[in-house]
Motif scaffolding. Structure first.
Motif, short mmCIF file in Angstrom:
data_model
loop_
_atom_site.label_atom_id
_atom_site.label_comp_id
_atom_site.label_asym_id
_atom_site.label_seq_id
_atom_site.Cartn_x
_atom_site.Cartn_y
_atom_site.Cartn_z
N LYS A 100 0.84 -1.20 0.00
CA LYS A 100 0.00 0.00 0.00
C LYS A 100 0.87 1.25 0.00
N LEU A 101 0.41 2.28 -0.69
CA LEU A 101 1.16 3.54 -0.81
C LEU A 101 0.83 4.43 0.38
N VAL A 102 1.54 4.23 1.48
CA VAL A 102 1.20 4.95 2.69
C VAL A 102 2.37 5.69 3.34
N THR A 103 3.59 5.29 3.10
CA THR A 103 4.70 5.86 3.87
C THR A 103 5.48 6.93 3.12
N ARG A 104 6.08 7.79 3.92
CA ARG A 104 6.94 8.84 3.39
C ARG A 104 8.17 8.22 2.70
N SER A 105 8.70 7.14 3.24
CA SER A 105 9.89 6.50 2.63
C SER A 105 9.56 5.92 1.25
N GLN A 106 8.35 5.39 1.06
CA GLN A 106 7.95 4.91 -0.26
C GLN A 106 7.92 6.08 -1.25
N ALA A 107 7.38 7.19 -0.82
CA ALA A 107 7.31 8.38 -1.68
C ALA A 107 8.70 8.90 -2.01
N LYS A 108 9.61 8.89 -1.04
CA LYS A 108 10.97 9.35 -1.29
C LYS A 108 11.67 8.48 -2.31
N ARG A 109 11.48 7.16 -2.24
CA ARG A 109 12.07 6.27 -3.25
C ARG A 109 11.51 6.59 -4.63
N ILE A 154 -5.76 2.39 -8.00
CA ILE A 154 -5.36 2.68 -6.62
C ILE A 154 -6.55 3.35 -5.94
N THR A 155 -7.04 2.76 -4.86
CA THR A 155 -8.23 3.30 -4.21
C THR A 155 -7.92 4.23 -3.05
N GLU A 156 -6.72 4.14 -2.49
CA GLU A 156 -6.35 5.03 -1.39
C GLU A 156 -4.83 5.13 -1.29
N ILE A 157 -4.40 6.26 -0.74
CA ILE A 157 -2.98 6.48 -0.43
C ILE A 157 -2.92 7.09 0.96
N GLY A 158 -1.77 6.97 1.59
CA GLY A 158 -1.62 7.53 2.92
C GLY A 158 -1.29 9.01 2.89
N GLN A 159 -1.62 9.68 3.99
CA GLN A 159 -1.36 11.11 4.11
C GLN A 159 0.13 11.41 4.00
N ALA A 160 0.98 10.60 4.62
CA ALA A 160 2.43 10.84 4.56
C ALA A 160 2.96 10.67 3.14
N PHE A 161 2.45 9.68 2.40
CA PHE A 161 2.85 9.45 1.02
C PHE A 161 2.49 10.66 0.16
N ALA A 162 1.24 11.12 0.26
CA ALA A 162 0.79 12.28 -0.51
C ALA A 162 1.57 13.53 -0.13
N ASP A 163 1.78 13.75 1.16
CA ASP A 163 2.49 14.93 1.63
C ASP A 163 3.92 14.97 1.10
N GLU A 164 4.59 13.84 1.11
CA GLU A 164 5.99 13.80 0.65
C GLU A 164 6.10 14.17 -0.83
N ILE A 165 5.17 13.69 -1.65
CA ILE A 165 5.24 13.98 -3.09
C ILE A 165 4.71 15.37 -3.42
N PHE A 166 3.51 15.68 -2.95
CA PHE A 166 2.80 16.87 -3.41
C PHE A 166 3.06 18.11 -2.57
N LYS A 217 -5.25 16.73 -2.61
CA LYS A 217 -5.73 18.10 -2.37
C LYS A 217 -5.26 18.62 -1.02
N ARG A 218 -5.28 17.77 -0.01
CA ARG A 218 -4.81 18.19 1.32
C ARG A 218 -3.33 18.57 1.29
N ALA A 219 -2.52 17.76 0.60
CA ALA A 219 -1.09 18.04 0.52
C ALA A 219 -0.82 19.32 -0.27
N VAL A 220 -1.54 19.51 -1.37
CA VAL A 220 -1.38 20.71 -2.19
C VAL A 220 -1.81 21.95 -1.40
N ALA A 221 -2.90 21.84 -0.64
CA ALA A 221 -3.35 22.96 0.19
C ALA A 221 -2.32 23.31 1.25
N ALA A 222 -1.71 22.31 1.85
CA ALA A 222 -0.67 22.55 2.85
C ALA A 222 0.53 23.26 2.23
#
Length: 118
Positions: A34-43, A61-73, A99-104
């Motif tokens: 599952k795409l949930v961690t910041r380390s997955q996004a960094k890789r 893909i039906t869901e991603i984690g907040q940390a994954f989205a935040d790290e990328i977006f 959208k949450r990550a982009v807003a942040a």
């Protein structure tokens, strides 16, 4: 051991990185879980830093984690404003996390402008 998520068509035979690439996220999810961690996004982002435009295709893909989205977006997008990131085929829950990550990121942007994500 995770598979290389880059599609073979994105490799330029002249050793020049392509300006645009599309990454099917189901390849990343399959290799990483599952795409949930910041380390997955960094890789993932470390593989994409040489492109000017990166399409992330979230089909299937039906869901991603907040940390994954935040790290990328947010984090990656702020650090690399010259790279355009376009999410494609997002399910409602995926789109909401993005959208949450982009807003942040927008909230942290200095007055007068900010990098954009399509």
């Amino acid at each position: 051991m995770a598979r290389n998520p880059l599609p073979s068509s994105s490799v330029d035979p002249g050793n020049q990185p392509p300006r645009e690439t599309t990454l099917p996220m189901h390849h990343v999810e399959h290799g990483e879980g599952k795409l949930v961690t910041r380390s997955q996004a960094k890789r993932l982002t470390s593989l994409q830093a040489s492109h000017a435009h990166v399409n992330l295709d979230f089909a299937g893909i039906t869901e991603i984690g907040q940390a994954f989205a935040d790290e990328i977006f947010r984090v990656f997008a702020q650090a690399h404003p010259q790279i355009r990131i376009t999410p494609l085929n997002t399910a409602p829950a995926v789109a909401q996390m993005i959208k949450r990550a982009v807003a942040a990121r927008a909230a942290q942007a200095p007055q007068g402008g900010s990098a954009t994500t399509d």
